[in-house]
Design a protein around this motif. Structure first.
Motif, PDB file in Angstrom:
ATOM      1  N   ASN A   1      71.120  36.824  72.024  1.00 29.34           N
ATOM      2  CA  ASN A   1      69.674  36.672  72.160  1.00 29.34           C
ATOM      3  C   ASN A   1      69.359  35.331  72.810  1.00 29.34           C
ATOM      4  OD1 ASN A   1      69.462  39.086  70.767  1.00 29.34           O
ATOM      5  ND2 ASN A   1      69.226  38.084  68.803  1.00 29.34           N
TER       6      ASN A   1
ATOM      7  N   ASN B   1      56.063  36.958  82.430  1.00 30.17           N
ATOM      8  CA  ASN B   1      56.419  37.783  81.272  1.00 30.17           C
ATOM      9  C   ASN B   1      55.246  38.570  80.708  1.00 30.17           C
ATOM     10  OD1 ASN B   1      58.180  34.911  80.501  1.00 30.17           O
ATOM     11  ND2 ASN B   1      59.276  36.822  80.838  1.00 30.17           N
TER      12      ASN B   1
ATOM     13  N   GLU C   1      55.286  42.530  80.466  1.00 31.72           N
ATOM     14  CA  GLU C   1      56.254  43.039  79.489  1.00 31.72           C
ATOM     15  C   GLU C   1      55.783  42.788  78.052  1.00 31.72           C
ATOM     16  OE1 GLU C   1      60.521  42.343  81.612  1.00 31.72           O
ATOM     17  OE2 GLU C   1      59.254  40.578  81.247  1.00 31.72           O
TER      18      GLU C   1
ATOM     19  N   SER D   1      64.950  37.576  74.767  1.00 32.15           N
ATOM     20  CA  SER D   1      65.563  38.647  75.547  1.00 32.15           C
ATOM     21  C   SER D   1      66.968  38.906  75.024  1.00 32.15           C
ATOM     22  CB  SER D   1      65.588  38.292  77.035  1.00 32.15           C
ATOM     23  OG  SER D   1      66.309  37.105  77.245  1.00 32.15           O
TER      24      SER D   1
ATOM     25  N   THR E   1      63.573  41.747  78.164  1.00 35.29           N
ATOM     26  CA  THR E   1      62.584  41.151  77.281  1.00 35.29           C
ATOM     27  C   THR E   1      62.371  42.074  76.092  1.00 35.29           C
ATOM     28  OG1 THR E   1      61.517  40.025  79.109  1.00 35.29           O
ATOM     29  CG2 THR E   1      60.214  40.310  77.109  1.00 35.29           C
TER      30      THR E   1
END
Length: 98
Positions: A2, A11, A14, A45, A50
């Motif tokens: 992660n 971002n 998403e 992510s 993501t």
């Protein structure tokens, strides 16, 4: 593995999609956008995808308050929320976190 980093405006799409999956509507779109713009949003992510995010503010008696921790329903139970919180504990701009 992660990876957690400060969210960027790239971002936003998403994160709005993930939030809609969890919440069932798009009522927090503006809130998420403002959190990103104010550098108060971290994104997680996994395998380059993501998968979740954390937002915070410092309006709670001048201390950090984690307002959202959201993880994509298909990415749960993989330690993403824990990664977000642990990362935030290291970089939080105040000593106390609520």
């Amino acid at each position: 593995m992660n990876i957690v980093q400060l969210a960027k405006i790239d971002n936003l799409k998403e994160l709005k999609t993930i939030d809609k999956l969890v919440l069932g509507n798009t009522s927090r779109e503006f809130y998420i956008q403002k959190a990103i713009e104010k550098s108060r949003c971290f994104v997680a992510s996994s395998a380059g995808v993501t998968a979740g995010f954390l937002t915070f503010d410092t309006n709670f008696f001048d201390h950090c308050f984690i307002s959202l921790v959201i993880v994509h329903p298909l990415e749960r139970r993989k330690g993403l929320a824990s990664s977000l919180i642990k990362h935030f504990e290291k970089v939080a701009p105040t000593e106390k976190i609520f």
